[in-house]
Write a protein that holds these residues in place. Structure first.
Motif, PDB file in Angstrom:
ATOM      1  N   ALA A  33      -4.146  -9.689   2.400  1.00  0.00           N
ATOM      2  CA  ALA A  33      -3.582  -9.055   1.318  1.00  0.00           C
ATOM      3  C   ALA A  33      -2.608 -10.007   0.418  1.00  0.00           C
ATOM      4  O   ALA A  33      -2.672  -9.902  -0.854  1.00  0.00           O
ATOM      5  CB  ALA A  33      -2.880  -7.777   1.556  1.00  0.00           C
ATOM      6  N   ALA A  34      -1.986 -10.912   1.270  1.00  0.00           N
ATOM      7  CA  ALA A  34      -1.157 -11.682   0.476  1.00  0.00           C
ATOM      8  C   ALA A  34      -1.814 -12.681  -0.309  1.00  0.00           C
ATOM      9  O   ALA A  34      -1.665 -13.124  -1.475  1.00  0.00           O
ATOM     10  CB  ALA A  34      -0.151 -12.380   1.435  1.00  0.00           C
ATOM     11  N   TYR A  35      -3.043 -13.054   0.290  1.00  0.00           N
ATOM     12  CA  TYR A  35      -3.809 -14.215  -0.440  1.00  0.00           C
ATOM     13  C   TYR A  35      -4.331 -13.574  -1.593  1.00  0.00           C
ATOM     14  O   TYR A  35      -4.526 -14.425  -2.843  1.00  0.00           O
ATOM     15  CB  TYR A  35      -4.885 -14.486   0.459  1.00  0.00           C
ATOM     16  CG  TYR A  35      -6.006 -15.623  -0.192  1.00  0.00           C
ATOM     17  CD1 TYR A  35      -5.806 -16.690  -0.344  1.00  0.00           C
ATOM     18  CD2 TYR A  35      -7.334 -15.111  -0.612  1.00  0.00           C
ATOM     19  CE1 TYR A  35      -6.614 -17.730  -1.203  1.00  0.00           C
ATOM     20  CE2 TYR A  35      -8.313 -15.729  -1.221  1.00  0.00           C
ATOM     21  CZ  TYR A  35      -7.677 -17.245  -1.521  1.00  0.00           C
ATOM     22  OH  TYR A  35      -8.758 -17.998  -2.010  1.00  0.00           O
ATOM     23  N   ARG A  36      -4.834 -12.453  -1.764  1.00  0.00           N
ATOM     24  CA  ARG A  36      -5.276 -11.589  -2.910  1.00  0.00           C
ATOM     25  C   ARG A  36      -4.193 -11.735  -4.016  1.00  0.00           C
ATOM     26  O   ARG A  36      -4.777 -12.116  -5.152  1.00  0.00           O
ATOM     27  CB  ARG A  36      -5.863 -10.247  -2.765  1.00  0.00           C
ATOM     28  CG  ARG A  36      -7.006 -10.045  -2.207  1.00  0.00           C
ATOM     29  CD  ARG A  36      -7.635  -8.916  -1.930  1.00  0.00           C
ATOM     30  NE  ARG A  36      -7.047  -7.996  -1.152  1.00  0.00           N
ATOM     31  CZ  ARG A  36      -7.078  -7.635   0.244  1.00  0.00           C
ATOM     32  NH1 ARG A  36      -8.349  -8.638   0.769  1.00  0.00           N
ATOM     33  NH2 ARG A  36      -6.417  -7.119   0.916  1.00  0.00           N
ATOM     34  N   VAL A  37      -2.944 -11.569  -3.738  1.00  0.00           N
ATOM     35  CA  VAL A  37      -1.787 -11.749  -4.834  1.00  0.00           C
ATOM     36  C   VAL A  37      -1.737 -13.170  -5.385  1.00  0.00           C
ATOM     37  O   VAL A  37      -1.794 -13.451  -6.609  1.00  0.00           O
ATOM     38  CB  VAL A  37      -0.639 -11.095  -4.456  1.00  0.00           C
ATOM     39  CG1 VAL A  37       0.488 -11.345  -5.560  1.00  0.00           C
ATOM     40  CG2 VAL A  37      -0.829  -9.723  -3.881  1.00  0.00           C
TER      41      VAL A  37
END
Length: 224
Positions: free
Chosen positions: A154-158
């Motif tokens: 989820a952090a990588y998507r941001v």
């Protein structure tokens, strides 16, 4: 690297039980290895994951990288290692981890003059710090790993939105990250505010200035 090539992970870890395991390391070798990884990252031209203790300590504070730090308490690490090497005693497992960590610290000091684990500074060098929250032994290692994977994904998507400057998607991705963290709060020790509350329009330049924004006190992320 030539000496270790062809060895499996379990075999490499067992080698730390030898009193001579650390003697083959030399600062020139560690410097050359780190420089080779830096070069790979610079010329890759595509998303690239580098697993390294030394690189986060050597990166500039305005780097374009997403730095993720994995944390676990010593007993959890011992138990995790025991699943890979079930024939070893707890004392032997502790010896492997102690020698490996000590060697890493010495090697980075000798090669670059820096310390890789100075708390709490080590967390400030990471955009995301995820951990197994257990004190002694993780009750469900697979579920714990899945929770950590979900937070990182989820952090990588941001982060990806900053690189591609996709403004509308950045807000939605950050909303999703906050939802994921809310359900796994004990697995997150730190998450950079730039990931949780991205300024718009997002851009690579804004990502590089994320620490400046954080220090200005505009937002605070979850930190324990």
């Amino acid at each position: 690297m030539t000496a270790l090539r062809g060895q499996g992970k379990a075999e490499r870890l067992r080698s730390w039980l030898s009193d001579e395991a650390d003697q083959r390391r030399h600062p020139d070798v560690d410097r050359a290895t780190d420089l080779a990884v830096f070069q790979d990252v610079q010329v890759a031209g595509r998303p690239l994951v580098a697993e390294s203790v030394s690189l986060p300590a050597l990166l500039p504070p305005d780097t374009t990288a997403l730095v993720v730090r994995l944390a676990a308490r010593p007993p959890v690490r011992v138990a995790r290692l025991g699943r890979l090497l079930p024939d070893l005693s707890v004392s032997q497992l502790r010896t492997i981890l102690r020698r490996k960590d000590r060697s890493t610290v010495r090697a980075l000091r000798a090669a670059w003059g820096v310390h890789p684990f100075p708390p709490p500074a080590a967390h400030w060098t990471a955009d995301l710090v995820v951990q197994c929250p257990a004190q002694e032994r993780c009750p469900d290692a697979q579920r714990c790993a899945e929770s950590i994977d979900a937070v990182i994904a989820a952090a990588y998507r941001v982060y990806r939105m900053y690189l591609s400057a996709e403004v509308a998607d950045a807000t939605g991705a950050a909303d999703r990250l906050r939802e994921v963290i809310a359900g796994r709060r004990h697995h997150v020790r730190r998450c950079a505010p730039a990931l949780l509350y991205p300024d718009t329009p997002v851009s690579v330049a804004r990502w590089k200035r994320r620490l400046w924004t954080e220090l200005a006190g505009t937002r605070t992320g979850p930190v324990s």
